[in-house]
Design a protein around this motif. Structure first.
Motif, PDB file in Angstrom:
ATOM      1  N   PRO A  88       0.781  -1.120   0.042  1.00 23.24           N
ATOM      2  CA  PRO A  88       0.081  -0.071   0.264  1.00 23.24           C
ATOM      3  C   PRO A  88       0.747   1.658  -0.194  1.00 23.24           C
ATOM      4  CG  PRO A  88      -0.393  -1.622   1.482  1.00 23.24           C
ATOM      5  CD  PRO A  88       0.435  -2.324   1.293  1.00 23.24           C
ATOM      6  N   VAL A  89       1.984   1.182   0.792  1.00 20.09           N
ATOM      7  CA  VAL A  89       2.993   2.032   0.844  1.00 20.09           C
ATOM      8  C   VAL A  89       3.057   2.741  -0.732  1.00 20.09           C
ATOM      9  CG1 VAL A  89       4.764   3.413   1.318  1.00 20.09           C
ATOM     10  CG2 VAL A  89       3.478   2.010   3.382  1.00 20.09           C
ATOM     11  N   PHE A  90       3.689   1.952  -1.081  1.00 17.56           N
ATOM     12  CA  PHE A  90       4.190   1.563  -2.632  1.00 17.56           C
ATOM     13  C   PHE A  90       3.615   2.467  -3.535  1.00 17.56           C
ATOM     14  CE2 PHE A  90       5.778  -0.250  -6.813  1.00 17.56           C
ATOM     15  CZ  PHE A  90       6.345  -0.201  -6.985  1.00 17.56           C
ATOM     16  N   ALA A  91       1.923   1.733  -3.633  1.00 17.56           N
ATOM     17  CA  ALA A  91       1.240   2.104  -4.279  1.00 17.56           C
ATOM     18  C   ALA A  91       0.493   3.553  -4.123  1.00 17.56           C
ATOM     19  CB  ALA A  91      -0.455   1.494  -4.048  1.00 17.56           C
ATOM     20  N   ALA A  92       0.770   3.638  -3.058  1.00 13.10           N
ATOM     21  CA  ALA A  92       0.462   5.342  -2.559  1.00 13.10           C
ATOM     22  C   ALA A  92       1.866   6.158  -3.309  1.00 13.10           C
ATOM     23  CB  ALA A  92       0.655   5.733  -1.087  1.00 13.10           C
ATOM     24  N   LEU A  93       3.182   5.839  -3.511  1.00 13.95           N
ATOM     25  CA  LEU A  93       4.376   6.478  -4.165  1.00 13.95           C
ATOM     26  C   LEU A  93       3.709   6.674  -5.371  1.00 13.95           C
ATOM     27  CD1 LEU A  93       6.821   7.807  -4.389  1.00 13.95           C
ATOM     28  CD2 LEU A  93       7.480   5.437  -4.579  1.00 13.95           C
ATOM     29  N   VAL A  94       3.534   4.934  -6.079  1.00 19.03           N
ATOM     30  CA  VAL A  94       3.181   5.268  -7.328  1.00 19.03           C
ATOM     31  C   VAL A  94       2.276   6.161  -8.244  1.00 19.03           C
ATOM     32  CG1 VAL A  94       1.666   3.726  -9.859  1.00 19.03           C
ATOM     33  CG2 VAL A  94       4.133   3.190  -7.746  1.00 19.03           C
ATOM     34  N   MET A  95       1.055   6.857  -6.932  1.00 21.13           N
ATOM     35  CA  MET A  95      -0.351   7.582  -7.675  1.00 21.13           C
ATOM     36  C   MET A  95      -0.087   8.469  -7.201  1.00 21.13           C
ATOM     37  SD  MET A  95      -2.193   5.167  -8.058  1.00 21.13           S
ATOM     38  CE  MET A  95      -3.579   6.064  -8.958  1.00 21.13           C
ATOM     39  N   ARG A  96       1.246   8.741  -6.098  1.00 24.86           N
ATOM     40  CA  ARG A  96       1.827  10.164  -6.452  1.00 24.86           C
ATOM     41  C   ARG A  96       2.707  10.505  -7.500  1.00 24.86           C
ATOM     42  NH1 ARG A  96       3.414  12.571  -0.709  1.00 24.86           N
ATOM     43  NH2 ARG A  96       3.905  14.619  -1.871  1.00 24.86           N
ATOM     44  N   LEU A  97       3.459  10.193  -7.956  1.00 29.77           N
ATOM     45  CA  LEU A  97       4.183   9.951  -8.768  1.00 29.77           C
ATOM     46  C   LEU A  97       3.491  10.132 -10.358  1.00 29.77           C
ATOM     47  CD1 LEU A  97       7.399   6.971  -8.794  1.00 29.77           C
ATOM     48  CD2 LEU A  97       7.338  10.032  -8.462  1.00 29.77           C
ATOM     49  N   VAL A 127       1.619  -5.168 -20.104  1.00 29.00           N
ATOM     50  CA  VAL A 127       1.433  -4.717 -18.923  1.00 29.00           C
ATOM     51  C   VAL A 127       1.341  -3.232 -18.248  1.00 29.00           C
ATOM     52  CG1 VAL A 127       2.390  -5.465 -16.149  1.00 29.00           C
ATOM     53  CG2 VAL A 127       1.858  -7.014 -17.915  1.00 29.00           C
ATOM     54  N   THR A 128       0.107  -3.084 -17.318  1.00 31.69           N
ATOM     55  CA  THR A 128       0.663  -1.217 -17.541  1.00 31.69           C
ATOM     56  C   THR A 128       1.187  -1.371 -15.918  1.00 31.69           C
ATOM     57  OG1 THR A 128      -1.398  -1.589 -16.649  1.00 31.69           O
ATOM     58  CG2 THR A 128      -0.582  -0.512 -19.408  1.00 31.69           C
ATOM     59  N   ALA A 129       1.577  -0.197 -15.449  1.00 28.76           N
ATOM     60  CA  ALA A 129       1.235  -0.006 -13.712  1.00 28.76           C
ATOM     61  C   ALA A 129       0.005  -0.516 -13.128  1.00 28.76           C
ATOM     62  CB  ALA A 129       1.464   1.331 -13.428  1.00 28.76           C
ATOM     63  N   ARG A 130      -1.442   0.062 -13.850  1.00 28.08           N
ATOM     64  CA  ARG A 130      -2.523  -0.078 -13.171  1.00 28.08           C
ATOM     65  C   ARG A 130      -2.934  -1.685 -13.405  1.00 28.08           C
ATOM     66  NH1 ARG A 130      -6.655   3.778 -13.566  1.00 28.08           N
ATOM     67  NH2 ARG A 130      -5.284   4.909 -14.809  1.00 28.08           N
ATOM     68  N   LEU A 131      -2.402  -2.555 -14.451  1.00 34.57           N
ATOM     69  CA  LEU A 131      -2.728  -3.710 -14.100  1.00 34.57           C
ATOM     70  C   LEU A 131      -1.676  -4.063 -12.473  1.00 34.57           C
ATOM     71  CD1 LEU A 131      -2.919  -5.145 -17.754  1.00 34.57           C
ATOM     72  CD2 LEU A 131      -4.819  -4.639 -16.376  1.00 34.57           C
ATOM     73  N   VAL A 132      -0.127  -3.651 -12.725  1.00 34.43           N
ATOM     74  CA  VAL A 132       0.103  -4.243 -11.584  1.00 34.43           C
ATOM     75  C   VAL A 132      -0.377  -4.116  -9.950  1.00 34.43           C
ATOM     76  CG1 VAL A 132       1.815  -4.208  -9.890  1.00 34.43           C
ATOM     77  CG2 VAL A 132       2.692  -3.628 -12.910  1.00 34.43           C
ATOM     78  N   LEU A 133      -0.941  -2.784  -9.966  1.00 30.10           N
ATOM     79  CA  LEU A 133      -1.880  -2.087  -8.501  1.00 30.10           C
ATOM     80  C   LEU A 133      -3.089  -2.398  -8.298  1.00 30.10           C
ATOM     81  CD1 LEU A 133      -0.899   1.335  -9.166  1.00 30.10           C
ATOM     82  CD2 LEU A 133       0.743   0.223  -8.186  1.00 30.10           C
ATOM     83  N   SER A 134      -3.689  -2.915  -9.627  1.00 34.94           N
ATOM     84  CA  SER A 134      -4.424  -4.219  -9.330  1.00 34.94           C
ATOM     85  C   SER A 134      -4.765  -5.386  -9.437  1.00 34.94           C
ATOM     86  CB  SER A 134      -5.764  -2.906 -10.086  1.00 34.94           C
ATOM     87  OG  SER A 134      -5.321  -3.923 -11.872  1.00 34.94           O
ATOM     88  N   HIS A 135      -2.929  -5.754  -9.303  1.00 35.56           N
ATOM     89  CA  HIS A 135      -3.155  -7.398  -8.905  1.00 35.56           C
ATOM     90  C   HIS A 135      -3.615  -8.154 -10.462  1.00 35.56           C
ATOM     91  CE1 HIS A 135      -0.661  -7.930  -5.779  1.00 35.56           C
ATOM     92  NE2 HIS A 135      -1.356  -6.504  -5.579  1.00 35.56           N
ATOM     93  N   GLN A 136      -3.447  -7.771 -12.125  1.00 36.43           N
ATOM     94  CA  GLN A 136      -4.169  -7.831 -13.083  1.00 36.43           C
ATOM     95  C   GLN A 136      -3.717  -8.038 -14.047  1.00 36.43           C
ATOM     96  OE1 GLN A 136      -8.588  -6.643 -14.438  1.00 36.43           O
ATOM     97  NE2 GLN A 136      -7.973  -5.112 -12.523  1.00 36.43           N
ATOM     98  N   THR A 137      -2.031  -8.650 -13.683  1.00 39.86           N
ATOM     99  CA  THR A 137      -0.467  -8.477 -14.285  1.00 39.86           C
ATOM    100  C   THR A 137      -1.396  -9.992 -15.520  1.00 39.86           C
ATOM    101  OG1 THR A 137       0.601  -9.366 -12.925  1.00 39.86           O
ATOM    102  CG2 THR A 137       0.710  -7.460 -13.157  1.00 39.86           C
ATOM    103  N   GLY A 138      -1.123 -11.299 -15.021  1.00 40.84           N
ATOM    104  CA  GLY A 138      -1.723 -12.598 -14.684  1.00 40.84           C
ATOM    105  C   GLY A 138      -0.140 -13.278 -14.890  1.00 40.84           C
ATOM    106  N   LEU A 139       0.285 -12.346 -13.778  1.00 37.85           N
ATOM    107  CA  LEU A 139       2.008 -13.240 -13.027  1.00 37.85           C
ATOM    108  C   LEU A 139       0.904 -13.843 -12.217  1.00 37.85           C
ATOM    109  CD1 LEU A 139       4.269 -10.204 -14.353  1.00 37.85           C
ATOM    110  CD2 LEU A 139       4.515 -11.674 -15.057  1.00 37.85           C
ATOM    111  N   PRO A 140       2.749 -14.606 -11.810  1.00 42.69           N
ATOM    112  CA  PRO A 140       2.220 -16.034 -10.110  1.00 42.69           C
ATOM    113  C   PRO A 140       1.990 -14.709  -9.138  1.00 42.69           C
ATOM    114  CG  PRO A 140       4.064 -16.108 -11.614  1.00 42.69           C
ATOM    115  CD  PRO A 140       3.581 -15.727 -12.604  1.00 42.69           C
TER     116      PRO A 140
END
Length: 175
Positions: A88-97, A127-140
Motif C-alpha cells: 500500500p505504501v508503494f502504491a501510494a508512491l506510484v499514485m503520487r508519481l 502490462v501497465t502500472a494500473r494492472l500491477v496495482l490491481s493485481h491483474q498482470t497475469g503473473l504468479p
C-alpha cells in the motif's frame, strides 16, 4: 502495526532540547502498548510499535521475543520482515508519481524500461502500472525455481485477478 519494524524500546519523547519527559499522550500510549502486549501475549511472540504525535514527538515501544522458539527479546534494533505490508505504501508512491506526470498508469511498463525477466514473453507488452496495482498482470505471486530467468504468465494481462508480488517487483524495478 505489529510488523512496524525496528523502533525505539523506550516510550518517551524524542527531542533535541534535553531529557525526555513523558507527556500525557505518551502515558496514554504506554498504557495502550501494555494492553496490546497483554492481548497479543498468546498470539504474537513480540512486536514493535511507533506513533508520531507530531513534529519530533514520537512514542514507541518494543515488547516480547523475536520468535516462539527463542528467548531473544524484541529491541529497538530488531528488524522485522514486513513483506506485503509495503504494497500500500508503494502504491501510494506510484499514485503520487502519476499525479506529478512521471508515470502514466496505462503505458506498458516495457516502454519505460526493459525487464529481462519477462520482456521475451509476448504478454509482457500489455502490462501497465494500473494492472500491477490491481493485481491483474497475469503473473504468479512468486516464480518457482523451475521458471529460471523468465517469469511465466498464468493468464493474459487484464483478464483475471491474481495476487502478484512478481508484478510489484517489476513495477519497482521500472521506477
Amino acid at each position: 502495526l505489529l510488523g512496524a519494524g525496528a523502533m525505539s524500546a523506550a516510550c518517551s519523547r524524542v527531542d533535541e532540547r534535553g531529557p525526555a519527559v513523558p507527556t500525557s499522550s505518551e502515558v496514554d500510549w504506554s498504557r495502550r502498548f501494555t494492553s496490546l502486549a497483554k492481548f497479543s501475549n498468546d498470539r504474537i511472540p513480540g512486536f514493535a510499535v511507533a506513533y508520531n504525535l507530531g513534529a519530533s514527538n514520537i512514542v514507541s515501544d518494543a515488547r516480547g521475543v523475536t520468535s516462539v522458539e527463542g528467548e531473544n527479546p524484541v529491541t529497538s534494533d530488531t528488524v522485522f520482515q514486513v513483506a506485503s505490508l509495503t504494497k500500500p505504501v508503494f502504491a501510494a508512491l506510484v499514485m503520487r508519481l502519476r499525479d506529478r506526470g512521471i508515470i502514466d498508469l496505462d503505458v506498458p511498463l516495457l516502454d519505460y524500461a526493459d525487464y529481462s525477466d519477462v520482456s521475451a514473453v509476448s504478454e509482457a507488452r500489455a502490462v501497465t502500472a494500473r494492472l500491477v496495482l490491481s493485481h491483474q498482470t497475469g503473473l504468479p505471486n512468486w516464480r518457482s525455481l523451475e521458471d529460471g530467468e523468465t517469469v511465466a504468465f498464468l493468464s493474459p494481462p487484464g483478464e483475471a485477478y491474481g495476487y502478484s508480488g512478481e508484478g510489484y517487483i517489476w513495477l519497482q524495478a521500472t521506477l
